[in-house]
Design a protein around this motif. Structure first.
Motif, mmCIF file in Angstrom:
data_model
loop_
_atom_site.group_PDB
_atom_site.id
_atom_site.type_symbol
_atom_site.label_atom_id
_atom_site.label_comp_id
_atom_site.label_asym_id
_atom_site.label_seq_id
_atom_site.Cartn_x
_atom_site.Cartn_y
_atom_site.Cartn_z
ATOM 1 N N VAL A 71 71.032 -75.851 -67.610
ATOM 2 C CA VAL A 71 69.818 -76.588 -67.246
ATOM 3 C C VAL A 71 68.619 -75.785 -67.762
ATOM 4 O O VAL A 71 68.596 -74.554 -67.642
ATOM 5 C CB VAL A 71 69.742 -76.771 -65.716
ATOM 6 N N ASN A 72 67.653 -76.491 -68.314
ATOM 7 C CA ASN A 72 66.410 -75.855 -68.754
ATOM 8 C C ASN A 72 65.775 -75.133 -67.554
ATOM 9 O O ASN A 72 65.525 -75.772 -66.527
ATOM 10 C CB ASN A 72 65.489 -76.971 -69.259
ATOM 11 N N PRO A 73 65.513 -73.826 -67.645
ATOM 12 C CA PRO A 73 64.937 -73.120 -66.495
ATOM 13 C C PRO A 73 63.640 -73.765 -65.982
ATOM 14 O O PRO A 73 63.363 -73.697 -64.783
ATOM 15 C CB PRO A 73 64.649 -71.712 -67.032
ATOM 16 N N GLU A 74 62.883 -74.435 -66.843
ATOM 17 C CA GLU A 74 61.684 -75.154 -66.358
ATOM 18 C C GLU A 74 62.062 -76.237 -65.355
ATOM 19 O O GLU A 74 61.259 -76.645 -64.529
ATOM 20 C CB GLU A 74 60.996 -75.879 -67.529
ATOM 21 N N TYR A 75 63.291 -76.752 -65.472
ATOM 22 C CA TYR A 75 63.709 -77.875 -64.631
ATOM 23 C C TYR A 75 64.596 -77.458 -63.464
ATOM 24 O O TYR A 75 64.884 -78.265 -62.591
ATOM 25 C CB TYR A 75 64.476 -78.915 -65.469
ATOM 26 N N GLY A 76 65.094 -76.216 -63.498
ATOM 27 C CA GLY A 76 65.935 -75.771 -62.388
ATOM 28 C C GLY A 76 67.200 -75.110 -62.883
ATOM 29 O O GLY A 76 67.230 -74.483 -63.946
ATOM 30 N N THR A 77 68.266 -75.255 -62.087
ATOM 31 C CA THR A 77 69.521 -74.552 -62.352
ATOM 32 C C THR A 77 70.683 -75.543 -62.234
ATOM 33 O O THR A 77 70.494 -76.679 -61.780
ATOM 34 C CB THR A 77 69.750 -73.467 -61.281
ATOM 35 N N LEU A 78 71.865 -75.057 -62.571
ATOM 36 C CA LEU A 78 73.048 -75.904 -62.380
ATOM 37 C C LEU A 78 73.236 -76.229 -60.892
ATOM 38 O O LEU A 78 73.662 -77.326 -60.536
ATOM 39 C CB LEU A 78 74.291 -75.213 -62.945
#
Ligand code: NOJ
Length: 534
Positions: A71-78
């Motif tokens: 997941v894009n770190p800007e959007y969060g995590t798994l």
């Protein structure tokens, strides 16, 4: 036999960057989606499709993926993804992930390896070719974002193919390592409980193998040269085997997972929407507001998919097209027409895709050129405005900074007064666009299992369209004057605003539509019914 869950479902497209921001960095994210899922449930949708949330340099806002397993770190995590799925499933919402198999980012490990040395084996996973003897690109194909579809590699002597931005090199699907990797990617997200995929540029994965120049023809009308549109660059027959394999993978889960292809041309749908390949593709209706054009467009999509098990997937909007309210005339006129269009399409058999903000009646937003970020704007040096205007973040609350989307300035600026369209502002107002969408979706849900697949168009005066589906009659007035119509049989209004009287006379305001339920159905001598002026 019970229908699979996706049949006739209403999907709601979430553009992750612009839906809801949980950490006040001005960019939407996965926890933001999770905490606003009730909005989608209350709207009455069955599922969401989330645009790409993978790590990405964001040269095409997520459609340039540098790692398909994160997941894009800007959007969060798994973990955030898992939390989103859990909450969605608690709310009985399914979740589709966007898969981008046509191209990677130029920052993906494969492409970085490919350009690291002229003999690197990863070059086989992309399309590299020598320029023409005069130094021109290897062939005359063009990028959908403007300019040639080829760029010289950063250090070597060859050029590489990109049907979109140069930062999105096209994968070489003729190399078996590519399909193999995508099976792994599908399984990775399905094992995390995703309910299916929306497949980006679904018909394009294999390019014609000879990479030949596209021939020019002389247009018989203008006398000018134009590309031969019968010369197929994409749509290669080998793609069907890939989708057969994907369908097997999808069918290996319980309940079976669903595959939605980003293919808009109805003439291509029948090749892909078959029982052993994709489940659906988009029937995007983008005609100007004209009864004849809309009927033709609806019929083209319906005819494209005959037979049980498949139906058109009606769509008015997505993150790539000008918002319907603006396309249909703008302001309150555009909003009336967009509401009517919703009722017209919602009554038809098939699935429906809504795009976030459609339920709020959002218009295409204007912004200074300096704020625009779409590669289409940047690559055409501003000749084309691009798609930023339909991607401006959602307004959630009135009188809050940035309409409640974020406490930080959003990644795209919101127009002044954007908060008048906020979810909170519309939720309690009976005449709001949001209330209209909720009522319409609820009516569809209530009536659905009483409606046959069959659609009968009624004879109508010019400028009005009407069809019957068993007891349901849907009528839409495209005119800028009211229509007063008479339909045989006794009617009840099934949708708001109430426009029917029990007398059978229907008053349709300009640019409006209505759903009516027939209590008693008349038989006409010639079997053809009419909705006549009264
Ligand atoms: C279609 C996507 O919807 C669009 O946003 C993107 O730019 C292209 N495919 C390329 O991935």
């Amino acid at each position: 036999m019970p229908q699979p869950w996706w049949r006739s479902a209403v999907f709601y497209q979430v553009y992750v960057r612009s839906f809801a921001d949980s950490d006040d960095d001005g960019i939407g994210d996965l926890p933001g989606i999770t905490s606003h899922l009730e909005h989608v449930r209350d709207l009455g949708a069955d599922a969401i499709w989330i645009t790409p949330f993978y790590p990405s340099p964001q040269k095409d806002h997520g459609y340039d993926v540098s790692d398909y397993f994160e997941v894009n770190p800007e959007y969060g995590t798994l973990d955030d993804f898992d939390g989103l799925l859990e909450r969605a499933h608690e709310l009985r919402l399914k979740v589709l992930v966007d898969i981008v198999p046509n191209h990677t980012s130029d920052q993906h490990d494969w492409f970085r390896a490919a350009v690291s040395a002229p003999d690197n084996s990863f070059r086989e996973r992309y399309h590299f070719a020598d320029p023409k003897p005069d130094g021109a690109p290897p062939n005359n194909w063009t990028s959908s974002f403007g300019g040639p579809a080829w760029s010289p590699e950063p250090a070597g002597k060859q050029w590489y193919l990109h049907l979109f931005a140069p930062e999105q090199p096209d994968l070489n699907w003729w190399n078996p390592a590519v399909p193999k990797e995508f099976e792994r990617i599908l399984e990775f997200w399905l094992d995390r409980s995703a309910d299916g995929f929306r497949i980006d540029v679904a018909a394009a994965l294999f390019k014609r193998r000879d990479l030949e120049d596209r021939p020019f023809l002389i247009d018989p009308i203008t006398g000018l040269p134009k590309f031969d549109s019968d010369f197929a660059i994409v749509d290669q027959p080998q793609l069907h085997d890939v989708y057969r394999r994907w369908r097997q993978i999808a069918n290996g889960y319980e309940p079976a997972r669903v595959l939605v292809g980003e293919i808009f041309d109805p003439r291509r749908h029948a090749k892909y929407i078959v029982p052993d390949q994709l489940h659906m593709a988009f029937a995007l209706i983008h005609q100007r507001w004209d009864a004849g054009l809309w009927r033709r467009s609806i019929e083209n999509s319906r005819r494209a998919l005959q037979g049980p098990g498949a139906g058109p997937t009606w769509t008015l909007a997505n993150h790539d097209v000008v918002r319907p309210v603006t396309r249909l005339g703008g302001g309150s006129l555009g909003r009336c027409r967009a509401r009517a269009a919703l009722l017209l399409l919602l009554g038809l058999p098939g699935q429906v895709f809504l795009y976030q903000g459609e339920e709020l009646g959002l218009e295409e937003a204007d912004m200074p050129d300096s704020a625009r970020q779409d590669p289409i704007f940047l690559r055409t040096e501003g000749r084309l405005k691009g798609r930023d205007g339909c991607r401006v973040p959602l307004p959630w609350r009135r009188g809050r900074p940035n309409a409640g989307f974020s406490n930080a300035n959003p990644w795209l600026p919101m127009p002044a007064g954007w908060d008048q369209f906020a979810v909170e502002a519309q939720a309690g107002a009976g005449d709001s666009t949001l209330a209209h969408f909720r009522r319409a979706l609820a009516a569809r849900r209530r009536l659905w299992n009483r409606l046959p697949e069959r659609v009968d168009w009624l004879h109508t005066p010019d400028g009005v369209l009407a069809y019957a589906r068993g007891p349901l009659v849907v009528a839409c007035n495209f005119l800028s004057r009211p229509a007063r119509l008479r339909l045989q049989g006794r009617l009840e209004a099934a949708s708001e605003p109430l426009v029917a009287e029990k007398t059978g006379i229907l008053h349709l305001p300009p640019n409006s539509a209505a759903w009516l339920l027939r209590v008693a159905r008349p038989r006409q001598a010639d079997g053809r019914e009419a909705l006549t002026s009264a």
